[in-house]
Design a protein around this motif. Structure first.
Motif, PDB file in Angstrom:
ATOM      1  N   ASP A 257       0.834  -1.220   0.000  1.00 24.59           N
ATOM      2  CA  ASP A 257       0.000   0.000   0.000  1.00 24.59           C
ATOM      3  C   ASP A 257       0.862   1.262   0.000  1.00 24.59           C
ATOM      4  O   ASP A 257       0.614   2.193  -0.757  1.00 24.59           O
ATOM      5  N   PHE A 258       1.864   1.263   0.877  1.00 26.22           N
ATOM      6  CA  PHE A 258       2.741   2.432   0.972  1.00 26.22           C
ATOM      7  C   PHE A 258       3.479   2.639  -0.346  1.00 26.22           C
ATOM      8  O   PHE A 258       3.601   3.764  -0.839  1.00 26.22           O
ATOM      9  N   TRP A 259       3.974   1.552  -0.945  1.00 26.40           N
ATOM     10  CA  TRP A 259       4.699   1.654  -2.210  1.00 26.40           C
ATOM     11  C   TRP A 259       3.807   2.205  -3.319  1.00 26.40           C
ATOM     12  O   TRP A 259       4.232   3.074  -4.082  1.00 26.40           O
ATOM     13  N   VAL A 260       2.569   1.705  -3.422  1.00 26.96           N
ATOM     14  CA  VAL A 260       1.654   2.191  -4.462  1.00 26.96           C
ATOM     15  C   VAL A 260       1.397   3.687  -4.273  1.00 26.96           C
ATOM     16  O   VAL A 260       1.422   4.456  -5.234  1.00 26.96           O
ATOM     17  N   ASN A 261       1.151   4.114  -3.044  1.00 23.19           N
ATOM     18  CA  ASN A 261       0.943   5.545  -2.779  1.00 23.19           C
ATOM     19  C   ASN A 261       2.183   6.366  -3.138  1.00 23.19           C
ATOM     20  O   ASN A 261       2.076   7.441  -3.724  1.00 23.19           O
ATOM     21  N   PHE A 262       3.349   5.835  -2.800  1.00 19.21           N
ATOM     22  CA  PHE A 262       4.592   6.528  -3.158  1.00 19.21           C
ATOM     23  C   PHE A 262       4.752   6.595  -4.671  1.00 19.21           C
ATOM     24  O   PHE A 262       5.120   7.636  -5.213  1.00 19.21           O
ATOM     25  N   LYS A 263       4.477   5.498  -5.345  1.00 18.56           N
ATOM     26  CA  LYS A 263       4.623   5.446  -6.809  1.00 18.56           C
ATOM     27  C   LYS A 263       3.758   6.505  -7.471  1.00 18.56           C
ATOM     28  O   LYS A 263       4.189   7.170  -8.410  1.00 18.56           O
ATOM     29  N   VAL A 264       2.545   6.681  -6.983  1.00 16.63           N
ATOM     30  CA  VAL A 264       1.630   7.643  -7.600  1.00 16.63           C
ATOM     31  C   VAL A 264       1.918   9.067  -7.123  1.00 16.63           C
ATOM     32  O   VAL A 264       2.137   9.965  -7.931  1.00 16.63           O
ATOM     33  N   PHE A 265       1.927   9.281  -5.833  1.00 14.85           N
ATOM     34  CA  PHE A 265       2.028  10.647  -5.311  1.00 14.85           C
ATOM     35  C   PHE A 265       3.467  11.093  -5.049  1.00 14.85           C
ATOM     36  O   PHE A 265       3.818  12.235  -5.325  1.00 14.85           O
ATOM     37  N   GLY A 266       4.289  10.199  -4.527  1.00 13.62           N
ATOM     38  CA  GLY A 266       5.677  10.560  -4.227  1.00 13.62           C
ATOM     39  C   GLY A 266       6.482  10.854  -5.480  1.00 13.62           C
ATOM     40  O   GLY A 266       7.166  11.880  -5.566  1.00 13.62           O
ATOM     41  N   LEU A 267       6.391   9.958  -6.465  1.00 19.85           N
ATOM     42  CA  LEU A 267       7.144  10.168  -7.701  1.00 19.85           C
ATOM     43  C   LEU A 267       6.655  11.404  -8.445  1.00 19.85           C
ATOM     44  O   LEU A 267       7.452  12.163  -8.989  1.00 19.85           O
ATOM     45  N   MET A 268       5.331  11.614  -8.451  1.00 21.92           N
ATOM     46  CA  MET A 268       4.797  12.818  -9.099  1.00 21.92           C
ATOM     47  C   MET A 268       5.262  14.066  -8.360  1.00 21.92           C
ATOM     48  O   MET A 268       5.612  15.068  -8.984  1.00 21.92           O
ATOM     49  N   GLY A 269       5.280  14.009  -7.043  1.00 21.45           N
ATOM     50  CA  GLY A 269       5.715  15.156  -6.244  1.00 21.45           C
ATOM     51  C   GLY A 269       7.176  15.500  -6.492  1.00 21.45           C
ATOM     52  O   GLY A 269       7.529  16.668  -6.693  1.00 21.45           O
ATOM     53  N   ILE A 270       8.045  14.481  -6.486  1.00 19.26           N
ATOM     54  CA  ILE A 270       9.470  14.714  -6.737  1.00 19.26           C
ATOM     55  C   ILE A 270       9.668  15.296  -8.139  1.00 19.26           C
ATOM     56  O   ILE A 270      10.428  16.252  -8.336  1.00 19.26           O
ATOM     57  N   THR A 271       8.962  14.739  -9.113  1.00 20.97           N
ATOM     58  CA  THR A 271       9.068  15.223 -10.496  1.00 20.97           C
ATOM     59  C   THR A 271       8.589  16.666 -10.609  1.00 20.97           C
ATOM     60  O   THR A 271       9.212  17.494 -11.277  1.00 20.97           O
ATOM     61  N   PHE A 272       7.484  16.979  -9.937  1.00 20.74           N
ATOM     62  CA  PHE A 272       6.944  18.337  -9.972  1.00 20.74           C
ATOM     63  C   PHE A 272       7.949  19.344  -9.401  1.00 20.74           C
ATOM     64  O   PHE A 272       8.179  20.416  -9.977  1.00 20.74           O
ATOM     65  N   VAL A 273       8.561  18.986  -8.278  1.00 18.09           N
ATOM     66  CA  VAL A 273       9.555  19.877  -7.663  1.00 18.09           C
ATOM     67  C   VAL A 273      10.753  20.057  -8.605  1.00 18.09           C
ATOM     68  O   VAL A 273      11.258  21.168  -8.784  1.00 18.09           O
ATOM     69  N   ALA A 274      11.197  18.975  -9.248  1.00 21.13           N
ATOM     70  CA  ALA A 274      12.327  19.065 -10.183  1.00 21.13           C
ATOM     71  C   ALA A 274      11.983  19.958 -11.377  1.00 21.13           C
ATOM     72  O   ALA A 274      12.818  20.743 -11.837  1.00 21.13           O
ATOM     73  N   ILE A 275      10.750  19.869 -11.857  1.00 23.18           N
ATOM     74  CA  ILE A 275      10.310  20.729 -12.962  1.00 23.18           C
ATOM     75  C   ILE A 275      10.289  22.188 -12.522  1.00 23.18           C
ATOM     76  O   ILE A 275      10.723  23.076 -13.254  1.00 23.18           O
ATOM     77  N   LEU A 276       9.795  22.449 -11.305  1.00 21.00           N
ATOM     78  CA  LEU A 276       9.794  23.819 -10.781  1.00 21.00           C
ATOM     79  C   LEU A 276      11.206  24.387 -10.685  1.00 21.00           C
ATOM     80  O   LEU A 276      11.452  25.536 -11.063  1.00 21.00           O
ATOM     81  N   VAL A 277      12.136  23.602 -10.162  1.00 21.21           N
ATOM     82  CA  VAL A 277      13.531  24.052 -10.054  1.00 21.21           C
ATOM     83  C   VAL A 277      14.082  24.356 -11.441  1.00 21.21           C
ATOM     84  O   VAL A 277      14.762  25.363 -11.653  1.00 21.21           O
TER      85      VAL A 277
END
Length: 195
Positions: free
Chosen positions: A160-180
């Motif tokens: 469960d934690f991995w699936v949530n990370f895959k969807v929200f965590g990876l998108m969040g990290i990518t979003f921050v990298a795009i902002l930078v």
């Protein structure tokens, strides 16, 4: 529409996982990846190489997940994709002397410039080489970090934690990298006429 289609496999994977299980979610991921390829072909008469690669990885690891009823295979998908992207940045830069981040950025910025019709004449956007080098290395580091982090989370935490990370965590990290990235190139963007 294109942005939604880009994330459709991930969104449906998450939804089906939450309501059914990982195996049905993996099947839906494969099917929506096929739909993505079909849309790309009919809309653009071509399919980007990255879509073929992502589909092949989803098909192989997803197929093994379903065939052996073992979620360990699908957990490797994000790591394989992000590690492949990271390696591509280094190989293209230091073997073929091409900066893929620069190429992508200039393409996106010129496309946005054309759509916004910021000037009557075509405006070639040039980014300083040192900025492009920094961004290429930054994206390599981020992609490599995500590849390692995904496997760490997959084998340290619950499914469960991995699936949530895959969807929200990876998108969040990518979003921050795009902002930078956007902050880093902002001052090189063309200004609207009349300003």
């Amino acid at each position: 529409m294109s942005a939604l289609l880009e994330y459709l496999p991930l969104i449906l994977f998450f939804g089906v996982y939450k309501f059914v299980d990982i195996y049905w979610a993996t099947g839906v991921l494969i099917i929506t990846s096929i739909i993505q390829l079909a849309y790309q072909y009919f809309a653009h008469r071509t399919i980007a190489t990255r879509h073929w690669i992502f589909f092949a990885i989803a098909l192989i690891l997803g197929g093994l997940t379903i065939l052996f009823q073992d979620e360990q295979f699908i957990k490797w998908k994000a790591t394989v994709i992000y590690a492949t992207l990271a390696a591509s940045l280094l190989v293209s830069r230091y073997v073929f002397n091409k900066n893929l981040v620069e190429k992508a950025l200039v393409g996106v910025l010129e496309s946005a410039n054309e759509k916004a019709n910021l000037s009557q004449e075509p405006n070639n956007i040039e980014l300083p080489p040192h900025i492009c080098e920094q961004l290429n290395l930054m994206w390599f580091a981020i992609l490599a970090f995500i590849a390692v982090l995904n496997i760490y989370i997959a084998y340290t935490f619950s499914l469960d934690f991995w699936v949530n990370f895959k969807v929200f965590g990876l998108m969040g990290i990518t979003f921050v990298a795009i902002l930078v990235t956007l902050v880093r190139v902002y001052k090189y963007l063309p200004e609207e006429e009349g300003n």
